[in-house]
Write a protein that holds these residues in place. Sequence first.
Motif: not given
Length: 366
Positions: A130-136, A154-170
């Motif tokens: 799990s990764i959560l915006r504002g909570r890491g 470790l290689q982190f994987i996601d489906g797609w990017t939007g604004k990049g909020a999760i990229t920043n969180e990571l």
Amino acid sequence: MISTLQPDKMGSYAPEDVTFLLRDIGNVFLEMDNEKREQLIQSGTHYSEMLPIEKQPSDMYMNLFYKTLDAYAERIAIAVGVVAEQIIESRGLDNLILVSLARAGTPIGILIKRYISMRYRVNVPHYSISILRGRGFDETAIRYILTQHPLGCLQFIDGWTGKGAITNELIQSCQKFNAQYQGQLNANLAVLADPGHCAAIYGTREDFLIPSACLNSTVSGLVSRTVLNRQFMDANDFHGAKYYKELEDLDVSNLYIERIVTCFEQVQSTIMQQLLKQDESPITWEGMKSVQNIQRDFCIDNIHFIKPGVGETTRVLLRRLPWKILINPRYMDELQHILFLAQEKHIVIEEYSNMSYACCGLIKEI
């Protein structure tokens, strides 16, 4: 940093495809309708403290999903191969651990694992956390992985990017973890589609529909969104999620995987051509510039009300209260499911071409 906690067994995927590092919170009722959730989110409750109601999609919408899957299976298989080859080039195979970000990243992580197994005959461990915006990210899950694989890369994987909020969180989560535990986590995110121009490893920067964005848990191993609610969750435990066993009859999670896996062999030469063409184009955060244009042009105060890209727009229509949907006219022919959902909910559709995305969902301010 040794972790002795064990996650709960959950999800409808084969255990060899993925291990969910989550706590099953199926005994707690957290589901609320979109209106109530929207009110709470806009009044300051974190989105991860409650869950949307998982509704059964209509036959018409499911037909749209199958049609889209057929239309895009090869395109997804190519993007998976391109991402997998880049991961191997940058990380090697020896200690590689795939860590997908639940839940959009989970099917993508499985596809990358399957591609590596087919092409290199190597069985790479794959976890979903799990990764959560504002909570890491879930630090307990990361500690668990490193306990199991002390030399793991470790290689982190996601489906797609939007604004990049999760990229920043990571990025922030990795920096914090590395400082605290003298760790070596690499925050370079791998995604299938990077219309936000903010991921280091990507299959394409085209904003195209990844069919797993169309549905909720029924294409994600019957696992809910991840939850972090301190009212009933222990601070040192895994983040939580629900396993919706009652939706088994509607589950297309494994069908989705198998459909794309069957394309790997036939798209191999295209993957290699694509890799040659994959320019070293820098991370420009171009998507964020599009979002700032939208914010200005539509006088939106809160940037969180702007959800760009096909994946995020779909989520707005399924889980939030949309105000209007912006469609880039260039992509009109590729957005049937967006148009279908918007019409079903009587949401205004407006043409808007001043963005790097195919479409964008704007949330209604309550």
